[in-house]
Design an enzyme around this catalytic site. Structure first.
Site, PDB file in Angstrom:
ATOM      1  N   HIS A   1       0.764  -1.295   0.119  1.00 38.69           N
ATOM      2  CA  HIS A   1       0.062  -0.331   0.180  1.00 38.69           C
ATOM      3  C   HIS A   1       1.156   1.622  -0.210  1.00 38.69           C
ATOM      4  CE1 HIS A   1      -2.537   3.060   2.598  1.00 38.69           C
ATOM      5  NE2 HIS A   1      -2.893   2.878   1.333  1.00 38.69           N
ATOM      6  N   SER A   2       0.604   2.510  -1.085  1.00 38.82           N
ATOM      7  CA  SER A   2       1.184   3.777  -0.975  1.00 38.82           C
ATOM      8  C   SER A   2       2.882   3.166  -1.078  1.00 38.82           C
ATOM      9  CB  SER A   2       0.762   4.020   0.236  1.00 38.82           C
ATOM     10  OG  SER A   2       1.377   5.918   0.324  1.00 38.82           O
ATOM     11  N   LEU A   3       3.891   3.996  -0.010  1.00 39.94           N
ATOM     12  CA  LEU A   3       4.917   3.610  -0.392  1.00 39.94           C
ATOM     13  C   LEU A   3       5.594   1.998  -0.159  1.00 39.94           C
ATOM     14  CD1 LEU A   3       7.487   5.120  -0.063  1.00 39.94           C
ATOM     15  CD2 LEU A   3       7.984   5.095   1.912  1.00 39.94           C
TER      16      LEU A   3
ATOM     17  N   SER B   1       3.960  -0.511  -1.730  1.00 37.93           N
ATOM     18  CA  SER B   1       3.985  -0.833  -2.910  1.00 37.93           C
ATOM     19  C   SER B   1       5.649  -0.362  -4.155  1.00 37.93           C
ATOM     20  CB  SER B   1       3.170  -0.687  -4.343  1.00 37.93           C
ATOM     21  OG  SER B   1       3.010   0.819  -4.041  1.00 37.93           O
TER      22      SER B   1
END
Length: 795
Positions: free
Chosen positions: A344-346, A348
């Site tokens: 999720h977010s960073l 990924s």
């Protein structure tokens, strides 16, 4: 023997039992031992909450307790193997992550608490005393018994249906005090079946697939400031409900079990390096809370772009996933399924960088290089044939193919080489003239002012390729996806991930900032063949991937189908559907008129109004919590694919009813669908709080929306070729030739103002049924298992 003597010889008959003794016997027969259930104590923000184990786990614990082995240090796995219960210590211990140890009780008697009206179990010892007193009262029919708890609290058993609990009076004098039944009485219940506790059935024992989930910036992962462990628990629970709803046939046939999701935490390791102390030393004292929030969350992005701390982060993520994988195999030796990863977010981006630096097996590298050489060689020969065809020298193609002459070799040829190949003088002159003219053109282009060796590198301009270029997808217009990565030693994983899922991911943005403007269509992750980029349309952190692979074609991301098989009602936000609108019918907007959608919108407004009434000047956090509550169950809609596609044209067609951002219907002249225009800001956004603070106005608003939507006739069925166009786009090998970008459908309440729900859009994935269903669908598709009923619009 005479009759008189026989009568005397017979034993005397017993006298009739008194009525009280008969009632006593009946009462004794009515007593049944209480059925215990096991609970554990969960502490959240210094508040204790007793949570029941699943029926399956409670029976397993009771069986171990009944065997008499609880005096030993017997360990019973619970919660799908993620927690162990030590029976002797009465403790619940997390297996895969660090967590406070929880107290465990074998519960039979409960009393209602003061604050949240939740039932609290008595201690096991005092529960035994209560059960013994209850048994005597039932057997002898003697009630109004008083018992004193170890904390000097009074419990009175009035009758089987009425039992109360009194707190001791907090007054005392010189003579001491004795507990009395003064104060507010609290209800006492016997047995878990009488307290209306939500007891889960349990999880399937069979695990088909393992997914590691990596969080983004900061220690909190959602709008309720929960940890990655709690968010992944929600994600897992939603997956179990989606399995029951959409894979019921496979479950009944025992083809599948479940998917296990395990969280991966790297934030605590990063901030335990002492960097927080250094930051605190240089942080200004003003706006302390905001600065602390930035230091704890936003700075994680800068840490990852630092070579020092980037190494710490990638080492932590890789080593933690390897550790969890080995521990999982030890506890599940029969596991034969695959492993996928999600970020999720960073998180990924961290996983993407790790995956791009993985090394494939030597045999795979050799096979890949051999195939690449063969493909490149064949392509080069075909290019030479094309050149000869343009020069009207096709009859010499076999000669050049026999000599394995590609374009690069052709440009190195001299007249002597061509003569040795048996090419006559006339054809030789044509070929040599072609080579010299192309060489001069390249020299002039290289000497031109402002020319860059990176063709097409200008921002926003597509690459201009020479039709006779030797470029095979590896020249300067395609940059290595590892370009610009922070210099770090990327560790290797002990497994090959099956699929990589990115939620609300900034990968595309980071690649662009690093200088990667194009991704080679032939590129794929070395050890992972699946890649899905899933995002909410209002997520401010999410970026697309497919336009970096196919820059010359404009197309929408794939729209994730609703998990109930319908499409949400869009209030004219102008976001087009992934599939083009049906030809000839795109002027007729068709919002979803399903009553469940209207009720979902009304319910969202009503929930919002309750929060605003209770605390108009309350914190923003409380308001966000009201938005994240699950909607009411909705009835499946019977809308057709044509209706879903026609919604794309709600705001784009002239002379039709349109619904603007504020939701007010009216005749509006809209731009033609072929023109690109910026989305106008919501002019009625300020009216949303007014509606929210007045449920009657919200209901009237919903009725107006419904009336406006009922003005439109249903469009005709769209051509099949148009509906399949979106899924037939070639987006390269990054996801095995399948689509990469998937967009969620916003909820009706979210369509009022996209700025208001932007933060929620970035944090919505943990409880998104549509996201979870896509993950399950793709995972089980690798095993040949499909949904019971394909959802409309899915691939």
């Amino acid at each position: 023997m005479s009759a008189r003597e026989q009568q005397q010889a017979q034993p005397p008959l017993p006298a009739a039992a008194p009525a009280s003794e008969a009632a006593e016997l009946d009462a004794a027969k009515r007593y049944e031992a209480v059925v215990p259930h096991w609970f554990y104590c969960k502490v959240t923000d210094s508040r204790e909450r007793w949570v029941p184990f699943s029926t399956q786990d409670s029976e397993r614990l009771e069986e171990a307790h009944g065997s008499g082995r609880d005096k030993e240090d017997l360990v019973v796995p619970t919660s799908g193997g993620r927690y162990d219960v030590h029976l002797k210590k009465r403790q619940r211990v997390a297996v895969y992550w660090e967590e406070e140890v929880s107290e465990v009780r074998r519960c039979t008697w409960f009393y209602k608490g003061d604050k949240d009206n939740k039932y609290i179990p008595y201690s096991e010892t005092f529960s035994e005393e209560l059960e013994e007193a209850y048994m005597i009262a039932v057997t002898l029919d003697e009630w109004k018994k008083k018992l004193e708890s170890p904390s000097r609290e009074i419990i009175i058993l009035h009758n089987p249906k009425l039992m109360v609990h009194y707190h001791p009076v907090a007054t005392s004098d010189d003579w001491g005090s004795t507990p009395t039944e003064q104060g507010r009485p609290r209800t006492v219940k016997r047995g878990v079946e009488n307290i209306a506790a939500e007891i889960p059935n349990g999880e399937p024992l069979q695990i088909d697939h393992l997914v590691f989930v990596v969080h983004g910036i900061g220690p909190a992962c959602d709008i309720r400031f929960r940890s990655i462990i709690q968010c992944v628990n929600d994600f897992r629970n939603v997956s179990l409900s989606m399995l029951q709803a959409h894979f019921k046939k496979a479950q009944e046939q025992q083809q599948i079990g479940r998917v296990e999701f395990l969280p991966v935490n790297w934030h605590s390791s990063l901030h335990s390096t002492g960097v927080d102390v250094d930051l605190e030393r240089i942080t200004l004292p003003s706006i302390n809370r905001l600065r602390h929030f930035i230091n704890d969350t936003i700075l994680d992005v800068f840490f990852y772009n630092s070579s020092t701390y980037c190494q710490t982060i990638v080492d932590t993520v890789a080593s933690e996933m390897n550790r969890l994988y080995q521990l999982f195999l030890q506890r599940n030796p029969l596991f034969k399924g695959g492993v996928s990863i999600a970020g999720h977010s960073l998180g990924s981006l961290i996983l993407f960088d790790l995956l791009t630096n993985q090394k494939a097996a030597p045999e795979e590298d050799e096979h890949s290089e051999e195939g690449s050489r063969t493909t490149s060689s064949n392509r080069g020969i075909e290019e030479v044939k094309e050149i000869l065809k343009n020069l009207e020298l096709s009859e010499y193609c076999d000669v050049f193919e026999k000599e394995k002459m590609d374009r690069q070799a052709l440009f190195l040829c001299t007249e002597k080489n061509l003569k040795e190949m048996g090419i006559p003088l006339g054809p030789r002159m044509k070929i040599l003239h072609y080579i010299s003219s192309k060489t001069e053109m390249q020299d002039q282009s290289a000497a031109a002012p402002g020319h860059s060796g990176e063709r097409g590198a200008e921002p926003g301009s597509p690459p201009q390729r020479d039709p006779d270029s030797t470029d095979n997808g590896s020249n300067c217009q395609y940059r290595d996806v590892g370009l610009g990565q922070v210099s770090a030693n990327y560790p290797q994983l002990n497994y090959k991930p099956t699929i990589f899922f990115a939620f609300g991911s900034p990968i595309g943005m980071f690649l662009t900032v690093r200088g990667v403007k194009r991704i080679n269509p032939n590129y794929s992750l070395p050890t992972c063949k699946g890649f899905f980029n899933i995002f909410h349309p209002f997520d401010p952190v999410a970026y697309r991937i497919e336009p970096m692979i196919v820059p010359d074609l404009e197309f929408e991301p794939m729209l994730l189908p609703h998990h109930k098989g319908r499409k949400r009602m869009h209030l004219g936000k102008g976001r087009s559907s992934p599939s083009p609108p049906a030809l000839g019918n795109c002027c007729s907007p068709q919002p979803d008129t399903d009553p469940s959608c209207l009720s979902e919108l009304k319910e969202g407004l009503t929930r919002m109004s309750v929060d605003l009434k209770n605390n108009l000047l309350g914190s923003l956090r409380v308001a966000w919590q009201s938005f994240t509550r699950a909607p009411l169950p909705a009835v499946e809609a019977a809308s057709t694919d044509a209706e879903a596609e026609a919604e794309a044209g709600v705001e784009k067609q002239p002379g039709r009813w349109c619904v603007r951002g504020g939701g007010e219907p009216g005749m509006q002249h809209c731009d033609p669908p072929t023109e690109q225009r910026a989305r106008a800001p919501c002019s009625h956004a300020g009216e949303v709080p007014i509606l929210a603070s007045n449920p009657g106005a919200a209901a009237l608003f919903c009725a107006q929306q419904r009336d406006a939507f009922e003005l439109h006739p249903k469009p005709d069925e769209a051509p099949a070729a148009v509906k399949e166009e979106a899924s037939l786009i070639n987006v390269g090998r990054l996801n095995g030739g399948n689509r990469i970008d998937y967009v969620l459908q916003e909820k009706p309440i979210e369509s009022f103002n996209e700025y208001l729900f932007a933060l929620q859009g970035h944090l919505c994935y943990w409880e998104s049924e549509d996201t979870v269903l896509l993950v399950l669908k793709e995972i089980y598709q690798t095993q040949g298992i499909t949904l019971d009923q394909p959802l409309p619009g899915s691939q």
